[in-house]
Every structure is written in structure tokens, then in C-alpha cells.
Design an enzyme around this catalytic site. Structure first.
Site, PDB file in Angstrom:
ATOM      1  N   ASP A   1      -0.002  12.562 -12.249  1.00 41.08           N
ATOM      2  CA  ASP A   1      -0.274  11.209 -11.782  1.00 41.08           C
ATOM      3  C   ASP A   1      -1.787  11.086 -11.662  1.00 41.08           C
ATOM      4  OD1 ASP A   1       1.657   8.934 -10.273  1.00 41.08           O
ATOM      5  OD2 ASP A   1      -0.454   8.821  -9.719  1.00 41.08           O
TER       6      ASP A   1
ATOM      7  N   ARG B   1      -5.290  -6.506  -0.026  1.00 41.67           N
ATOM      8  CA  ARG B   1      -5.000  -5.062  -0.003  1.00 41.67           C
ATOM      9  C   ARG B   1      -6.222  -4.221   0.354  1.00 41.67           C
ATOM     10  NH1 ARG B   1      -0.492  -3.826  -4.201  1.00 41.67           N
ATOM     11  NH2 ARG B   1       1.106  -5.211  -3.396  1.00 41.67           N
TER      12      ARG B   1
HETATM   13  C1  LIG Z   1       5.650   2.832  -9.656  1.00 48.28           C
HETATM   14  S1  LIG Z   1       5.112   4.495  -9.776  1.00 48.28           S
HETATM   15  C2  LIG Z   1       6.346   5.146 -10.888  1.00 48.28           C
HETATM   16  C3  LIG Z   1       6.937   6.454 -10.410  1.00 48.28           C
HETATM   17  C4  LIG Z   1       8.065   7.030 -11.257  1.00 48.28           C
HETATM   18  N1  LIG Z   1       7.675   7.226 -12.628  1.00 48.28           N
HETATM   19  C5  LIG Z   1       9.293   6.138 -11.195  1.00 48.28           C
HETATM   20  O1  LIG Z   1       9.630   5.460 -12.162  1.00 48.28           O
HETATM   21  O2  LIG Z   1       9.946   6.106 -10.140  1.00 48.28           O
HETATM   22  C6  LIG Z   1       3.680   4.308 -10.837  1.00 48.28           C
HETATM   23  C7  LIG Z   1       2.712   5.498 -10.760  1.00 48.28           C
HETATM   24  O3  LIG Z   1       1.791   5.388 -11.842  1.00 48.28           O
HETATM   25  C8  LIG Z   1       0.557   5.943 -11.427  1.00 48.28           C
HETATM   26  N2  LIG Z   1      -0.510   5.498 -12.341  1.00 48.28           N
HETATM   27  C9  LIG Z   1      -1.090   4.275 -12.444  1.00 48.28           C
HETATM   28  N3  LIG Z   1      -2.028   4.277 -13.403  1.00 48.28           N
HETATM   29  C10 LIG Z   1      -2.044   5.545 -13.926  1.00 48.28           C
HETATM   30  C11 LIG Z   1      -2.811   6.181 -14.935  1.00 48.28           C
HETATM   31  N4  LIG Z   1      -3.749   5.531 -15.623  1.00 48.28           N
HETATM   32  N5  LIG Z   1      -2.566   7.482 -15.188  1.00 48.28           N
HETATM   33  C12 LIG Z   1      -1.614   8.168 -14.492  1.00 48.28           C
HETATM   34  N6  LIG Z   1      -0.864   7.614 -13.531  1.00 48.28           N
HETATM   35  C13 LIG Z   1      -1.079   6.325 -13.244  1.00 48.28           C
HETATM   36  C14 LIG Z   1       0.416   5.425  -9.993  1.00 48.28           C
HETATM   37  O4  LIG Z   1      -0.489   6.228  -9.256  1.00 48.28           O
HETATM   38  C15 LIG Z   1       1.869   5.508  -9.490  1.00 48.28           C
HETATM   39  O5  LIG Z   1       2.088   6.712  -8.789  1.00 48.28           O
END
Ligand SMILES: C[S@@+](CC[C@H](N)C(=O)[O-])C[C@H]1O[C@@H](n2cnc3c(N)ncnc32)[C@H](O)[C@@H]1O
Length: 272
Positions: free
Chosen positions: A141, A36
Site C-alpha cells: 500500500d 478533511r
Molecule cells: C479502499 S482501500 C482498498 C482496500 C482493499 N483492496 C479492498 O478492496 O478492500 C484503497 C487503498 O488504496 C491505497 N492507495 C491509494 N493510492 C495508492 C497508490 N498510488 N499506490 C498504492 N496504494 C494506494 C490507499 O492507501 C488505500 O489503503
């Protein structure tokens, strides 16, 4: 072609990612990290992961770290993903707040915005008098890239393919000319939402009034158990008594110590 990552270099990246975001990568993810991130090394004219690590950790703005995390983590999301949560909001939560006409919701890993806009659509369509209500959604986020997309509220038309046409017409404007395949969220939805960069690993969040609902879906799956436990207990503090936490359908709090009552699979309530 991918650059080679040594086990030592992988450990450095793994520790950095864990400490800064809570995302826990197991030993099997060494190849994934290399594949990646190789393109990014090439773009930056670097040839080793150690050089990239140096660059990442020297950047106080964390801009490169955010970029790297975007490549490692998944931002997959959808409008009306896991629809039972929105049915629950409409059928169970909104009727309880009919007197107060006030609701505070946090979409805590909102990715590109489909989740908070779905919440806003559910509120708007589920209320007979939405203009009389005080509805606020905090959408956050860690990634500034996804947040910029979320705040713009512009999506390719195919992103709403599963959403009923009437709902799309009510809540989106269709582009013209070169943008005819794009849709923009209407202002009555955007007005409810405030986007903000927040890291779920922070000890405290800038949230003053207690929340009715927290959505934390499809991110805890990347965290280890102690991190999940700390987070879930932080969420508890920010909810009103009787407030609810929604987690992703493939997630569970079964192995985590918490004070919530389980209302339904993936829906947890703070004691009233
Ligand atoms: C798979 S998406 C989920 C989106 C939405 N909640 C859904 O269920 O469709 C996961 C998100 O978590 C965010 N993320 C990962 N680690 C995080 C953190 N420590 N604090 C805030 N957001 C985080 C990522 O940037 C990503 O946009």
C-alpha cells in the site's frame, strides 16, 4: 470550523495528490479537501492551506504527505470483501496449481490487511496439504499507517463478525484481559505475507518472479482513465501467462485499452 481553501490552493493540492498517488479529485472535491484537512492544519498550528502545502512539499521523508493522503483517501476494507474472488481462487485457481504446489500473489492496495489475510485463509483452508505448498503473498500500500496496522495483524473482534466462527477460531488468537475484544492473526497466516510500501504509480515494482494473481481492488476507482490504463498494462507485465487480475466489483476495464481476456466480471486473465 473548517479553514477556507482558495481555488488556487485547491489546485495545488489536487496536482500534488495526482502526481504522487494517481488519485484524481474533481472540482466538486474542493470542500472535501478543506473539511478533511482543517483538523490537521490546526494540529500543526497552521492557519492557511498555502502554509500546509509548503510544509508538505518541503518534507523529503514524505511522512506528512502520507498522513495527508490518509485523510483524503479511503482505506475502507473488510475480511472476505467481495467473496466471489476468494471462491474463484479456491475453486478455479488452486486445482490448476496442484502439481506445482507454488503460488505467488500480490495484494497491491492492501489497506489495513484484511484482503491479504483473507487470501491467506483461503489458501490455507482450500488446500488439503498447505504445509507442502510454497505460498507467498506480497501485500503493499502507499500508506505506511495502514501498513503498520496490517503488519501488526491485530483487529477488534467486531471486524470478523461476518466470518464463520470456525474460521475465526482456526486463524485468530483471542486477546486476554484488557485485550479480550481483540484478535491476532495466527503465525501460519502471517508467515505467508510480506508487507511493503509500494506506490502503484511507480514505473517498476520489486517483483522478480512472475505472479499467478494480482488483487487491485477498490483503488482504481480513484484514478483517471490514463492512470488506470498505465497501471493495468504494468500489471500485465508482472503476471505469468494465464495469471489473473482481480479488480473491485464497482470497477471496470471497459474503457481501458489492455490485452487481458475477461474471464468473469472483475476477473481478467493474461493470455496463456
Ligand atoms: C479502499 S482501500 C482498498 C482496500 C482493499 N483492496 C479492498 O478492496 O478492500 C484503497 C487503498 O488504496 C491505497 N492507495 C491509494 N493510492 C495508492 C497508490 N498510488 N499506490 C498504492 N496504494 C494506494 C490507499 O492507501 C488505500 O489503503
Amino acid at each position: 470550523m473548517d479553514f477556507e481553501i482558495s481555488t488556487e490552493e485547491f489546485q495545488q493540492f489536487r496536482t500534488l495528490i495526482y502526481e504522487e498517488s494517481g488519485i484524481s479529485l474533481n472540482d466538486q472535491k474542493q470542500g472535501l479537501v478543506a473539511s478533511r484537512l482543517s483538523k490537521r492544519l490546526r494540529e500543526l498550528g497552521l492557519s492557511t492551506f498555502s502554509d500546509y502545502y509548503e510544509q508538505l512539499t518541503r518534507d523529503p521523508s514524505q511522512e506528512e504527505f502520507t498522513r495527508m493522503l490518509d485523510l483524503i483517501s479511503t482505506n475502507k476494507t473488510d475480511f472476505f470483501r467481495e467473496p466471489k474472488h476468494f471462491d474463484f481462487l479456491r475453486e478455479e485457481i488452486l486445482p490448476q496449481l496442484r502439481e506445482e504446489k507454488r503460488i505467488r500473489i500480490w495484494s497491491s492496495a492492501c489497506s489495513t490487511g484484511e484482503e491479504p489475510y483473507t487470501i491467506a485463509m483461503t489458501l490455507y483452508d482450500g488446500l488439503s496439504d498447505p504445509a507442502q505448498w510454497d505460498c507467498k503473498i506480497l501485500a503493499s500500500d502507499l500508506s505506511t499507517r495502514v501498513l503498520a496496522k496490517a503488519a501488526a495483524g491485530v483487529y477488534d473482534a467486531e471486524r470478523v463478525q461476518g466470518v464463520p466462527l470456525e474460521t475465526v477460531r482456526r486463524h485468530f488468537l483471542r486477546g486476554r484481559g484488557a485485550s479480550e475484544h481483540q484478535l491476532k492473526v495466527k503465525p501460519h497466516l502471517s508467515a505467508m505475507i510480506q508487507f511493503r510500501r509500494l506506490n502503484l504509480m511507480d514505473e517498476q515494482f520489486p517483483i522478480k518472479s512472475p505472479l499467478d494473481l494480482i488483487f487491485c481492488r477498490n483503488v482504481m476507482i480513484y484514478f483517471d482513465r490514463p492512470t488506470q490504463e498505465r497501471l493495468v498494462n504494468k500489471f500485465y507485465r508482472y503476471l505469468k501467462p494465464g495469471g489473473c487480475l482481480f479488480i473491485g466489483h464497482s470497477e471496470s476495464l471497459q474503457w481501458v485499452e489492455h490485452s487481458f481476456t475477461s474471464l468473469a466480471p472483475t476477473i481478467y486473465q493474461k493470455k496463456a
